[in-house]
Write a protein that holds these residues in place. Structure first.
Motif, PDB file in Angstrom:
ATOM      1  N   SER A   1       0.741  -1.009  -0.146  1.00 47.33           N
ATOM      2  CA  SER A   1      -0.034   0.198  -0.155  1.00 47.33           C
ATOM      3  C   SER A   1       0.730   1.182   0.130  1.00 47.33           C
ATOM      4  O   SER A   1       0.462   2.233  -0.483  1.00 47.33           O
TER       5      SER A   1
ATOM      6  N   ILE B   1      -9.555   1.554  -4.277  1.00 44.45           N
ATOM      7  CA  ILE B   1      -8.952   2.608  -4.697  1.00 44.45           C
ATOM      8  C   ILE B   1     -10.104   3.585  -4.782  1.00 44.45           C
ATOM      9  O   ILE B   1     -10.854   3.649  -5.409  1.00 44.45           O
TER      10      ILE B   1
ATOM     11  N   LEU C   1       0.886   6.466  -6.987  1.00 46.02           N
ATOM     12  CA  LEU C   1      -0.136   7.080  -7.647  1.00 46.02           C
ATOM     13  C   LEU C   1       0.016   8.504  -7.253  1.00 46.02           C
ATOM     14  O   LEU C   1      -0.476   9.506  -8.013  1.00 46.02           O
ATOM     15  N   LYS C   2       0.820   9.229  -6.067  1.00 44.63           N
ATOM     16  CA  LYS C   2       0.846  10.487  -5.798  1.00 44.63           C
ATOM     17  C   LYS C   2       2.023  11.067  -7.180  1.00 44.63           C
ATOM     18  O   LYS C   2       1.704  12.189  -7.386  1.00 44.63           O
TER      19      LYS C   2
ATOM     20  N   ILE D   1       0.512   3.870  -3.031  1.00 46.36           N
ATOM     21  CA  ILE D   1       0.028   5.307  -2.892  1.00 46.36           C
ATOM     22  C   ILE D   1       1.154   6.137  -3.257  1.00 46.36           C
ATOM     23  O   ILE D   1       0.863   7.108  -3.891  1.00 46.36           O
ATOM     24  N   ASN D   2       2.511   5.859  -2.971  1.00 49.49           N
ATOM     25  CA  ASN D   2       3.653   6.794  -3.336  1.00 49.49           C
ATOM     26  C   ASN D   2       3.473   6.714  -4.874  1.00 49.49           C
ATOM     27  O   ASN D   2       3.817   7.797  -5.572  1.00 49.49           O
TER      28      ASN D   2
ATOM     29  N   LEU E   1      -6.106  10.477  -5.583  1.00 51.07           N
ATOM     30  CA  LEU E   1      -6.437   9.552  -4.586  1.00 51.07           C
ATOM     31  C   LEU E   1      -6.874  10.029  -3.089  1.00 51.07           C
ATOM     32  O   LEU E   1      -6.265  10.958  -2.746  1.00 51.07           O
TER      33      LEU E   1
ATOM     34  N   ASP F   1      -8.259   7.642  -0.922  1.00 50.55           N
ATOM     35  CA  ASP F   1      -8.157   6.665  -0.091  1.00 50.55           C
ATOM     36  C   ASP F   1      -7.776   5.351  -0.415  1.00 50.55           C
ATOM     37  O   ASP F   1      -8.107   5.164  -1.652  1.00 50.55           O
ATOM     38  N   VAL F   2      -7.294   4.477   0.260  1.00 48.97           N
ATOM     39  CA  VAL F   2      -7.025   3.180  -0.281  1.00 48.97           C
ATOM     40  C   VAL F   2      -7.319   2.124   1.028  1.00 48.97           C
ATOM     41  O   VAL F   2      -7.083   2.441   2.073  1.00 48.97           O
TER      42      VAL F   2
END
Length: 138
Positions: A54, A97, A61-62, A58-59, A68, A70-71
């Motif tokens: 995760s 996602i 997708l940023k 997240i990293n 984004l 939430d995950v």
């Protein structure tokens, strides 16, 4: 990296403490004398798999500048039957996602996060088949 493990009762309840003072409670199941005051070690391993992948997802997708919100991840695992030690032979991560995230970018981020960058997945993969799926919730 260093973890200090402290026994908290006369049974199996343990507290793991990292160098920053963060704690996790560990315990055994009641059928062997545990008191359900913490996660089992193999549950922690699945949690580590979900957490590691995760963070990478997240990293990524940023970096892709995706919106984004939430995950959430559900991690399931199957262990060898009737064998001691009983290692994981399968693990599956299902990512939910949240946000107006591009589907192909999410797919790429999850593929990279789980299959390429997650150290826990790499540690487990010699014995376990690790699969993943996802859905986008807008």
């Amino acid at each position: 990296m260093k973890i200090e493990l402290n026994r908290l009762n006369d049974g199996f309840h343990l507290e793991a403490v990292n160098e920053d003072g963060r704690t996790v409670h560990i315990d055994a199941s009641p059928d062997i004398g545990g008191t359900n005051q913490g996660m089992r070690p193999m549950q922690l391993l699945l949690s580590a798999l979900g957490g590691c992948s995760s963070i990478d997802v997240i990293n990524i997708l940023k970096k892709q500048k995706q919106p984004l919100k939430d995950v959430k991840v559900t991690i399931t695992g199957e262990r060898e039957k009737d064998v001691v030690p009983s290692v994981f032979v399968e693990a599956h991560l299902h990512f939910r996602i949240y946000g107006d995230v591009d589907e192909e970018k999410a797919r790429k981020a999850i593929d990279l996060g789980v299959d390429k960058y997650c150290s826990v997945a790499k540690t487990m993969s010699p014995k376990a088949t690790i699969t993943h799926s996802f859905e986008i919730i807008r």
